[in-house]
Design an enzyme around this catalytic site. Sequence first.
Site, PDB file in Angstrom:
ATOM      1  N   LYS A 173      29.918   3.839 -34.978  1.00 57.01           N
ATOM      2  CA  LYS A 173      30.046   3.012 -33.781  1.00 57.01           C
ATOM      3  C   LYS A 173      30.402   3.919 -32.609  1.00 57.01           C
ATOM      4  O   LYS A 173      31.530   4.392 -32.476  1.00 57.01           O
ATOM      5  CB  LYS A 173      31.149   1.951 -33.935  1.00 57.01           C
ATOM      6  CG  LYS A 173      31.082   0.906 -32.802  1.00 57.01           C
ATOM      7  CD  LYS A 173      32.398   0.256 -32.479  1.00 57.01           C
ATOM      8  CE  LYS A 173      33.170   0.916 -31.378  1.00 57.01           C
ATOM      9  NZ  LYS A 173      32.552   0.958 -30.054  1.00 57.01           N
ATOM     10  N   GLU A 248      41.562  11.727 -34.906  1.00 56.00           N
ATOM     11  CA  GLU A 248      41.600  12.759 -33.855  1.00 56.00           C
ATOM     12  C   GLU A 248      41.992  12.032 -32.578  1.00 56.00           C
ATOM     13  O   GLU A 248      41.169  11.340 -31.968  1.00 56.00           O
ATOM     14  CB  GLU A 248      40.221  13.404 -33.697  1.00 56.00           C
ATOM     15  CG  GLU A 248      39.738  14.156 -34.919  1.00 56.00           C
ATOM     16  CD  GLU A 248      40.505  15.446 -35.163  1.00 56.00           C
ATOM     17  OE1 GLU A 248      40.995  16.042 -34.192  1.00 56.00           O
ATOM     18  OE2 GLU A 248      40.628  15.839 -36.329  1.00 56.00           O
ATOM     19  N   CYS A 282      40.363  15.927 -24.479  1.00 62.32           N
ATOM     20  CA  CYS A 282      41.610  15.770 -25.248  1.00 62.32           C
ATOM     21  C   CYS A 282      42.445  17.041 -25.254  1.00 62.32           C
ATOM     22  O   CYS A 282      43.661  16.979 -25.345  1.00 62.32           O
ATOM     23  CB  CYS A 282      41.298  15.327 -26.671  1.00 62.32           C
ATOM     24  SG  CYS A 282      40.201  16.470 -27.525  1.00 62.32           S
ATOM     25  N   GLU A 379      48.993  11.138 -21.281  1.00 66.49           N
ATOM     26  CA  GLU A 379      47.744  11.839 -21.034  1.00 66.49           C
ATOM     27  C   GLU A 379      47.165  11.304 -19.714  1.00 66.49           C
ATOM     28  O   GLU A 379      46.919  10.104 -19.596  1.00 66.49           O
ATOM     29  CB  GLU A 379      46.816  11.463 -22.193  1.00 66.49           C
ATOM     30  CG  GLU A 379      45.767  12.423 -22.542  1.00 66.49           C
ATOM     31  CD  GLU A 379      44.939  11.925 -23.733  1.00 66.49           C
ATOM     32  OE1 GLU A 379      45.059  10.756 -24.159  1.00 66.49           O
ATOM     33  OE2 GLU A 379      44.145  12.727 -24.227  1.00 66.49           O
TER      34      GLU A 379
HETATM   35  P1  NAP Z   1      39.551   4.684 -27.054  1.00 61.97           P
HETATM   36  O1  NAP Z   1      39.694   3.690 -25.988  1.00 61.97           O
HETATM   37  O2  NAP Z   1      40.600   4.781 -28.082  1.00 61.97           O
HETATM   38  O3  NAP Z   1      38.127   4.396 -27.713  1.00 61.97           O
HETATM   39  C1  NAP Z   1      37.547   5.266 -28.667  1.00 61.97           C
HETATM   40  C2  NAP Z   1      36.539   4.482 -29.499  1.00 61.97           C
HETATM   41  O4  NAP Z   1      37.260   3.509 -30.242  1.00 61.97           O
HETATM   42  C3  NAP Z   1      35.500   3.712 -28.687  1.00 61.97           C
HETATM   43  O5  NAP Z   1      34.284   3.716 -29.400  1.00 61.97           O
HETATM   44  C4  NAP Z   1      36.101   2.328 -28.641  1.00 61.97           C
HETATM   45  O6  NAP Z   1      35.151   1.316 -28.425  1.00 61.97           O
HETATM   46  C5  NAP Z   1      36.668   2.242 -30.039  1.00 61.97           C
HETATM   47  N1  NAP Z   1      37.671   1.189 -30.197  1.00 61.97           N
HETATM   48  C6  NAP Z   1      38.633   0.796 -29.336  1.00 61.97           C
HETATM   49  N2  NAP Z   1      39.350  -0.227 -29.877  1.00 61.97           N
HETATM   50  C7  NAP Z   1      38.827  -0.455 -31.103  1.00 61.97           C
HETATM   51  C8  NAP Z   1      39.108  -1.373 -32.144  1.00 61.97           C
HETATM   52  N3  NAP Z   1      40.096  -2.261 -32.038  1.00 61.97           N
HETATM   53  N4  NAP Z   1      38.358  -1.351 -33.256  1.00 61.97           N
HETATM   54  C9  NAP Z   1      37.353  -0.452 -33.383  1.00 61.97           C
HETATM   55  N5  NAP Z   1      37.014   0.433 -32.426  1.00 61.97           N
HETATM   56  C10 NAP Z   1      37.751   0.448 -31.299  1.00 61.97           C
HETATM   57  O7  NAP Z   1      39.397   6.159 -26.457  1.00 61.97           O
HETATM   58  P2  NAP Z   1      38.428   6.645 -25.292  1.00 61.97           P
HETATM   59  O8  NAP Z   1      39.001   6.222 -23.986  1.00 61.97           O
HETATM   60  O9  NAP Z   1      37.009   6.301 -25.616  1.00 61.97           O
HETATM   61  O10 NAP Z   1      38.542   8.232 -25.456  1.00 61.97           O
HETATM   62  C11 NAP Z   1      39.522   8.982 -24.849  1.00 61.97           C
HETATM   63  C12 NAP Z   1      40.631   9.316 -25.834  1.00 61.97           C
HETATM   64  O11 NAP Z   1      40.074  10.035 -26.936  1.00 61.97           O
HETATM   65  C13 NAP Z   1      41.680  10.222 -25.245  1.00 61.97           C
HETATM   66  O12 NAP Z   1      42.945   9.788 -25.657  1.00 61.97           O
HETATM   67  C14 NAP Z   1      41.362  11.586 -25.858  1.00 61.97           C
HETATM   68  O13 NAP Z   1      42.450  12.460 -25.919  1.00 61.97           O
HETATM   69  C15 NAP Z   1      40.872  11.184 -27.206  1.00 61.97           C
HETATM   70  N6  NAP Z   1      40.057  12.255 -27.805  1.00 61.97           N
HETATM   71  C16 NAP Z   1      40.587  12.984 -28.822  1.00 61.97           C
HETATM   72  C17 NAP Z   1      39.848  14.038 -29.371  1.00 61.97           C
HETATM   73  C18 NAP Z   1      40.420  14.901 -30.479  1.00 61.97           C
HETATM   74  O14 NAP Z   1      39.689  15.748 -31.007  1.00 61.97           O
HETATM   75  N7  NAP Z   1      41.676  14.727 -30.854  1.00 61.97           N
HETATM   76  C19 NAP Z   1      38.572  14.311 -28.892  1.00 61.97           C
HETATM   77  C20 NAP Z   1      38.058  13.530 -27.853  1.00 61.97           C
HETATM   78  C21 NAP Z   1      38.816  12.492 -27.325  1.00 61.97           C
HETATM   79  P3  NAP Z   1      35.383   0.215 -27.230  1.00 61.97           P
HETATM   80  O15 NAP Z   1      35.393   0.986 -25.974  1.00 61.97           O
HETATM   81  O16 NAP Z   1      34.243  -0.704 -27.431  1.00 61.97           O
HETATM   82  O17 NAP Z   1      36.707  -0.437 -27.444  1.00 61.97           O
END
Ligand code: NAP
Length: 475
Positions: A173, A248, A282, A379
Amino acid sequence: MEWGKLTLAGAAATQGDGGWAPVDDPANGKTVGYVRMCSAQDAGEAVAAAHGAFADWSGQAPQARGAILRRLAGLISENSEDLATLLTAEQGKPLAEARAEVASAAGYFDFFAEEARRVNGEIIASPRTDSRILVMHKPVGVVAAITPWNFPVSMVARKLAPALAAGCTVVLKPAPQTPLSALGLAALCRMAGLPDGVLHVVTGNAATIGPVLTQDPRVAFLSFTGSTATGRLLYGQCASTIKKLGLELGGHAPFIVLPDADIDKAATLAVAAKFRNAGQTCVCPNRFFVHEAVYDDFLTRFLREVDRLVSGDGRDAASTLAPLIDEPALAKVERHVADAVARGAKLTRGGRRAAAGRTWYEATVLENVGPDMLVSCEETFGPVAALTKFTEVDDVRGSVNASQYGLAGYVFGRDISTVLKTAESLDLGMVGINAIHLGLEMAPIGGVKQSGLGREGGHAGILDYCEPQYLLVGL
Ligand code: NAP
């Protein structure tokens, strides 16, 4: 849908019955394409099909799986310009960064094509002469992969490559802001010869699809990259079926400049690390700790590099500063800057929405940043550099290790003993020492504390998609 040589309609996207959702270009708000809003039933059918395909895929020789992944790496490289253009159109980053991301994705498939044949077992010395102890690593089963929008090609590759190499099947997804890159990769998977049923891309609403992926007992492993808040939620949802988890999550990287650092190199790499993808990374530094003896010199050089950044459409070769992904991302950056200024930080550069377009924010530099400010605790995920002058490295260590996050950090200095001792004393999964490009496919990527569980990349990365099976053989 045609995108260059990629026919996205040919991708293994699950057909949904919940209508279509637009995918918009963050640079100008124009719609780039549409994706299906898959229903919970679609997600369940994708899981069932992946479950059905598992025996055949995991039963293939590792060399056969590796050959498909190697072909895929080649196809990604051949189609890199189309993939990079698509990535920039839906995510906004400058084309040069998009090209580098696509090259990194090809690197993951190439690396794990080789690792497929290195999932070796072990023979353990038995306490008895009439028995032998064998350990094998078996693919875990169906993997559900959920990915973010900030690196829509490489974050998918980092999961797909080791999972497929190990013999797992995958239901992916992607983030709703950037699903087209994932569909582009899926189209290339098909061209590379990935058998039907092995990979499914389920686009649509997280609230609809998420519970299926976290609660279906046929999903053995949830591999998630995204925010700590979402990771925490998914961790809870996976409890009912005791899934294996790879998380992650968010980071809050410190960038520490010791008094004997090469200041020009530190300042140049600091700006590159901070403002890549407009700070939506990140591992990008959230706070800069600079020793008082070199602070003024560092600041002068840092500002020189900041002033060279050019906000603009990612397709324009001159652009180096991307837009933010959407309005909520802008609002968060504005909140962090306003909070810092209200609590006494000095606004040295930027601090406003930029004229380049609707979701750009100026490259911003804050000084005199204190530990109580939002930028020091959360963040920011935007183009804001928060600088603090320090005297004792012990104080910096205390501040870094007090954070709930433990993903990445950077230490710049020349004395190898001090640099190593400083890096080792930080509760972080990854530390760049006089270097910033941490995301290498052969290295274990991941964080400690609330930055995640497990590692992606390297040999540990493929073993994460396996479970050991111990056999006690009586003779
Ligand atoms: P996010 O809001 O947590 O969303 C990530 C993914 O999760 C999206 O596909 C989102 O889809 C999905 N998601 C959200 N709620 C969900 C639920 N209840 N059930 C299933 N899926 C769900 O994060 P983001 O804003 O896209 O990404 C930024 C974050 O990612 C930052 O915190 C960054 O640090 C972190 N990140 C970490 C790494 C690492 O390697 N540690 C790498 C890249 C990014 P929807 O938008 O449809 O909710």
